[in-house]
Design a protein around this motif. Structure first.
Motif, PDB file in Angstrom:
ATOM      1  N   GLY A 109       0.786  -1.226   0.000  1.00  0.00           N
ATOM      2  CA  GLY A 109       0.000   0.000   0.000  1.00  0.00           C
ATOM      3  C   GLY A 109       0.819   1.277   0.000  1.00  0.00           C
ATOM      4  N   TRP A 110       2.118   1.177   0.315  1.00  0.00           N
ATOM      5  CA  TRP A 110       2.947   2.380   0.254  1.00  0.00           C
ATOM      6  C   TRP A 110       3.146   2.803  -1.196  1.00  0.00           C
ATOM      7  CZ3 TRP A 110       7.754   0.980   3.778  1.00  0.00           C
ATOM      8  CH2 TRP A 110       7.321   0.822   5.095  1.00  0.00           C
ATOM      9  N   LEU A 111       3.154   4.104  -1.425  1.00  0.00           N
ATOM     10  CA  LEU A 111       3.636   4.650  -2.682  1.00  0.00           C
ATOM     11  C   LEU A 111       5.128   4.921  -2.498  1.00  0.00           C
ATOM     12  CD1 LEU A 111       0.777   7.253  -3.318  1.00  0.00           C
ATOM     13  CD2 LEU A 111       0.945   4.910  -4.211  1.00  0.00           C
ATOM     14  N   THR A 112       5.929   4.674  -3.522  1.00  0.00           N
ATOM     15  CA  THR A 112       7.372   4.856  -3.378  1.00  0.00           C
ATOM     16  C   THR A 112       7.937   5.689  -4.527  1.00  0.00           C
ATOM     17  OG1 THR A 112       7.887   2.791  -4.551  1.00  0.00           O
ATOM     18  CG2 THR A 112       7.631   2.663  -2.149  1.00  0.00           C
ATOM     19  N   ALA A 113       9.037   6.345  -4.229  1.00  0.00           N
ATOM     20  CA  ALA A 113       9.758   7.131  -5.231  1.00  0.00           C
ATOM     21  C   ALA A 113      11.247   7.003  -4.952  1.00  0.00           C
ATOM     22  CB  ALA A 113       9.334   8.601  -5.185  1.00  0.00           C
ATOM     23  N   ALA A 114      12.045   7.045  -6.002  1.00  0.00           N
ATOM     24  CA  ALA A 114      13.493   6.901  -5.844  1.00  0.00           C
ATOM     25  C   ALA A 114      14.131   8.195  -5.365  1.00  0.00           C
ATOM     26  CB  ALA A 114      14.126   6.457  -7.161  1.00  0.00           C
ATOM     27  N   THR A 115      13.548   9.341  -5.732  1.00  0.00           N
ATOM     28  CA  THR A 115      14.118  10.639  -5.396  1.00  0.00           C
ATOM     29  C   THR A 115      13.015  11.619  -5.028  1.00  0.00           C
ATOM     30  OG1 THR A 115      13.960  11.475  -7.671  1.00  0.00           O
ATOM     31  CG2 THR A 115      15.993  10.272  -7.075  1.00  0.00           C
ATOM     32  N   ALA A 116      13.410  12.752  -4.475  1.00  0.00           N
ATOM     33  CA  ALA A 116      12.435  13.805  -4.177  1.00  0.00           C
ATOM     34  C   ALA A 116      11.808  14.331  -5.457  1.00  0.00           C
ATOM     35  CB  ALA A 116      13.132  14.937  -3.414  1.00  0.00           C
ATOM     36  N   GLN A 117      12.592  14.427  -6.510  1.00  0.00           N
ATOM     37  CA  GLN A 117      12.072  14.916  -7.792  1.00  0.00           C
ATOM     38  C   GLN A 117      10.982  13.983  -8.335  1.00  0.00           C
ATOM     39  OE1 GLN A 117      15.307  14.699  -6.955  1.00  0.00           O
ATOM     40  NE2 GLN A 117      15.875  16.864  -6.922  1.00  0.00           N
ATOM     41  N   GLU A 118      11.224  12.679  -8.210  1.00  0.00           N
ATOM     42  CA  GLU A 118      10.221  11.712  -8.665  1.00  0.00           C
ATOM     43  C   GLU A 118       8.966  11.781  -7.795  1.00  0.00           C
ATOM     44  OE1 GLU A 118       9.900   6.918  -8.553  1.00  0.00           O
ATOM     45  OE2 GLU A 118      11.673   7.713  -9.602  1.00  0.00           O
ATOM     46  N   ALA A 119       9.157  11.982  -6.504  1.00  0.00           N
ATOM     47  CA  ALA A 119       8.017  12.116  -5.600  1.00  0.00           C
ATOM     48  C   ALA A 119       7.174  13.332  -5.965  1.00  0.00           C
ATOM     49  CB  ALA A 119       8.501  12.223  -4.160  1.00  0.00           C
ATOM     50  N   ALA A 120       7.828  14.435  -6.293  1.00  0.00           N
ATOM     51  CA  ALA A 120       7.099  15.649  -6.672  1.00  0.00           C
ATOM     52  C   ALA A 120       6.245  15.410  -7.910  1.00  0.00           C
ATOM     53  CB  ALA A 120       8.091  16.792  -6.912  1.00  0.00           C
ATOM     54  N   GLN A 121       6.774  14.663  -8.871  1.00  0.00           N
ATOM     55  CA  GLN A 121       5.998  14.373 -10.078  1.00  0.00           C
ATOM     56  C   GLN A 121       4.796  13.486  -9.755  1.00  0.00           C
ATOM     57  OE1 GLN A 121       6.368  15.869 -13.034  1.00  0.00           O
ATOM     58  NE2 GLN A 121       7.927  17.049 -11.902  1.00  0.00           N
ATOM     59  N   GLN A 122       4.977  12.535  -8.838  1.00  0.00           N
ATOM     60  CA  GLN A 122       3.835  11.704  -8.439  1.00  0.00           C
ATOM     61  C   GLN A 122       2.744  12.538  -7.782  1.00  0.00           C
ATOM     62  OE1 GLN A 122       4.237   7.871  -6.582  1.00  0.00           O
ATOM     63  NE2 GLN A 122       6.410   7.711  -7.126  1.00  0.00           N
ATOM     64  N   LEU A 123       3.152  13.510  -6.983  1.00  0.00           N
ATOM     65  CA  LEU A 123       2.179  14.336  -6.280  1.00  0.00           C
ATOM     66  C   LEU A 123       1.310  15.143  -7.240  1.00  0.00           C
ATOM     67  CD1 LEU A 123       4.392  15.552  -3.313  1.00  0.00           C
ATOM     68  CD2 LEU A 123       2.470  13.954  -3.193  1.00  0.00           C
ATOM     69  N   ASN A 124       1.809  15.407  -8.425  1.00  0.00           N
ATOM     70  CA  ASN A 124       1.006  16.115  -9.426  1.00  0.00           C
ATOM     71  C   ASN A 124      -0.166  15.277  -9.922  1.00  0.00           C
ATOM     72  OD1 ASN A 124       2.180  18.691  -9.614  1.00  0.00           O
ATOM     73  ND2 ASN A 124       3.895  17.881 -10.803  1.00  0.00           N
TER      74      ASN A 124
END
Length: 251
Positions: A109-124
């Motif tokens: 159930g966790w969402l994951t990202a490799a970097t902060a930049q990737e996380a920011a794109q997911q948040l969009n």
């Protein structure tokens, strides 16, 4: 045992280790990047050195006194710092130890990202308000979130450096939560509910960094948990193992 140890700090475990080692007869110098790091050691028996260092400066510090060993207690996400400390120790001919922070098992159930930049794109592509608990270093990356000034609440250290960075990036003052953690599940839950948070963003900082209290709060509040993964898998010693190595039984 006795002698002098050099610790590169940055974690709660590193601070605890630095406070315990003098009780075992060691003289301890802790190198920290900021005044805030030194403040956490103000009432201890260690000597704090403040300021960021490059590899050559680290090696010079390591050679300045007859240290028995260097202990890298920097944050698990500070991979560049770890590379530099290891290289400097090799250059100085000093024994190197890496203090590990266990991260625990990933859960469904966790969402994951490799970097902060990737996380920011997911948040969009995710709805609603966001609580960012990844520290001040990644604040610039999250300005890429559309409407970040309205959607993001950022929890950072209550230090001049962190506050200046957040304000310089135009995060609204009423969206900045300046506190020193780690935080209880109850406090995390209160913040999620207060600001109607739908996604909590964190790093896998382990139990000492309050990760599981955030994960549990997100689950109880019905918020998504977006986890930025550690940059690398490391080998090293836990706090307990280092305490055994430098002085016998753990307290």
């Amino acid at each position: 045992m006795s002698g002098e140890l050099l610790i590169f700090g940055g974690t709660a475990e590193g601070t605890k280790l630095a406070r315990l080692l003098p009780q075992r007869g060691y003289r301890v110098t802790v190198s920290v990047a900021t005044d805030y790091g030194a403040l956490m050691l103000a009432d201890s028996a260690v000597q704090a050195r403040v300021g960021r260092l490059d590899v050559a400066e680290m090696a010079e510090l390591m050679q300045s006194r007859p240290f028995l060993a260097v202990i890298d207690a920097t944050h698990p996400y500070a991979d560049r710092a770890t590379e530099n400390i290891r290289a400097a120790a090799e250059e100085a001919g000093l024994s190197y130890r890496r203090l590990l922070r266990p991260e625990g098992q990933e859960e469904p159930g966790w969402l994951t990202a490799a970097t902060a930049q990737e996380a920011a794109q997911q948040l969009n592509h995710l709805p609603g308000n966001i609580l960012l608990t990844t520290g001040s270093k990644e604040l610039e990356a999250f300005t890429a979130v559309e409407g970040y000034q309205q959607r993001l609440w950022v929890r950072i250290l209550a230090s001049e450096e962190s506050l200046h960075k957040a304000l310089s990036l135009a995060y609204p003052p009423n969206h900045i939560i300046a506190m020193h953690g780690p935080f209880s599940k109850e406090l995390n839950l209160a913040l999620l509910r207060q600001f109607q948070i739908q996604t909590l963003v964190t790093k896998r900082s382990g139990r000492a960094g309050g990760f599981w209290e955030k994960a549990e709060a997100a689950g109880e509040a019905g918020a998504a948990l977006l986890v930025i993964q550690r940059p690398s898998r490391e080998t090293g010693l836990t706090l307990e193992e280092l305490l055994v190595e430098f002085g016998g039984e753990t307290p």
